[in-house]
Write a protein that holds these residues in place. Sequence first.
Motif, PDB file in Angstrom:
ATOM      1  N   TYR A   1       0.833  -1.214   0.000  1.00  0.00           N
ATOM      2  CA  TYR A   1       0.000   0.000   0.000  1.00  0.00           C
ATOM      3  C   TYR A   1       0.865   1.260   0.000  1.00  0.00           C
ATOM      4  O   TYR A   1       0.638   2.187  -0.778  1.00  0.00           O
ATOM      5  CB  TYR A   1      -0.906  -0.051   1.226  1.00  0.00           C
TER       6      TYR A   1
ATOM      7  N   ILE B   1       2.743   1.674  -3.512  1.00  0.00           N
ATOM      8  CA  ILE B   1       1.976   2.253  -4.618  1.00  0.00           C
ATOM      9  C   ILE B   1       1.672   3.723  -4.358  1.00  0.00           C
ATOM     10  O   ILE B   1       1.638   4.542  -5.281  1.00  0.00           O
ATOM     11  CB  ILE B   1       0.684   1.447  -4.885  1.00  0.00           C
TER      12      ILE B   1
ATOM     13  N   TYR C   1      10.459   2.144  -3.954  1.00  0.00           N
ATOM     14  CA  TYR C   1       9.080   2.345  -3.518  1.00  0.00           C
ATOM     15  C   TYR C   1       8.653   1.288  -2.505  1.00  0.00           C
ATOM     16  O   TYR C   1       7.958   1.579  -1.545  1.00  0.00           O
ATOM     17  CB  TYR C   1       8.130   2.298  -4.718  1.00  0.00           C
ATOM     18  N   TYR C   2       9.064   0.054  -2.752  1.00  0.00           N
ATOM     19  CA  TYR C   2       8.668  -1.038  -1.863  1.00  0.00           C
ATOM     20  C   TYR C   2       9.798  -1.370  -0.894  1.00  0.00           C
ATOM     21  O   TYR C   2      10.947  -1.563  -1.310  1.00  0.00           O
ATOM     22  CB  TYR C   2       8.308  -2.282  -2.665  1.00  0.00           C
TER      23      TYR C   2
END
Length: 422
Positions: free
Chosen positions: A336, A339, A400-401
Amino acid sequence: MSEPLAQRLRPRALSEVCGQQHLLGEGCVFRKTIDSGRIPNMIFYGPSGVGKTTVARIIAENSGMRLHKLNGTSASTSDIKAVLAEIGTLNSANGLLLYLDEIQYLNKKQQQSLLECIEDGSVTLIASTTENPYFYIYNALLSRCTVFEFKALQPADIEQGICNALARLSAEEAGPIEMPQEACQYLADACGGDMRKALGCLEFAATAAVPGPEGNRLITLEMVKQVARRTAMRYDRAGDDHYDIVSAYQKSMRGSDPDAALHYLGRLLEAGDLVSACRRLMVCACEDVGLAYPQIMPIVKAAVDIANMVGLPEARIPLANAVVLVATSPKSNTAYMGINRAMADLKRGKSGPIPRQLQNKHFDGEDALVKGQNYKYPHDFPNRWVEQQYLPDALAGTVYYEYGENKNEQAAKAYWDKVKKK
């Protein structure tokens, strides 16, 4: 036709109003301003039956100004024009005060027609609404008014109102009306913070009470339970109560509290809102459990499918299982958050051309400095992985992750650390 009890018992002074002490208490800015006699433009916001209209009427009727009352559900543009037509006349020598109930029902043009006269002070506006004014009232009007939130009444406030009503009814009727403490408390708890609802139930029970040998009438606990059924819960699928309940529902699952999660699920189902109960459950499974237990997503989807197939009231059973599972599962919001970070970059304009090796074309123009796609097929390499750039040049190296601390994600991290030889 007799006037409803709630209307007959409206307080005539701010000191008689039950509750709202965050506004009406001695020393509060709101109370001091009203007592000064200088009435600013105000919007009262809060659930029904908590005193918005009562307070507005008290202020308006004691202002000394020419008072006009309109209701947004029935007021037309010509009604508003008729009020504004009095500006500058003898009738408005002390000023015009417009009390506008349910202002959210006025359209944009009607609300805009008030702007100029509110701005120059020729009309003072007191408006009330049960909907969030920041969603339903136009910004230009909001910027000229001060918004005050009225809160749901506490049981003690309702109980005081019930006692006042009993005294009033006893004085008006042929004999005294009595109500045991436990019945009064039950009604105060059951009305969901709505004084109007409590007084309506009280009046209904009082009408049914049979006079005893001495002329007194008794309202029993059993009578109150019969008239107060299904009144304890506020719910409006398009209003703030809906959003508060679904918010508490998901936050309880996220917070790993199965008891609270089941409570809010029950409130949604009691109101017949199966759609919201299913939707927020699926969102929570993906957003808050996520990669800590990825198998939960098809499990929750299956429970939702069963609930929609069997319908209410049986739908509560698969949903209760799924809610408890989500609430008691390990939590991870890494996907979550990932993204969200990616989309935030896109909104800031951080992007760029897709790297040549990833494009869906197999020839280059004459101006290409490097010919050929040069894509490396991971399955042709050991461990089905090879290092190459996938993000656009402007974002190369962006992360991002980030792996979560739960068992599943740490296992994946260990595998890829080994493969990538970190």
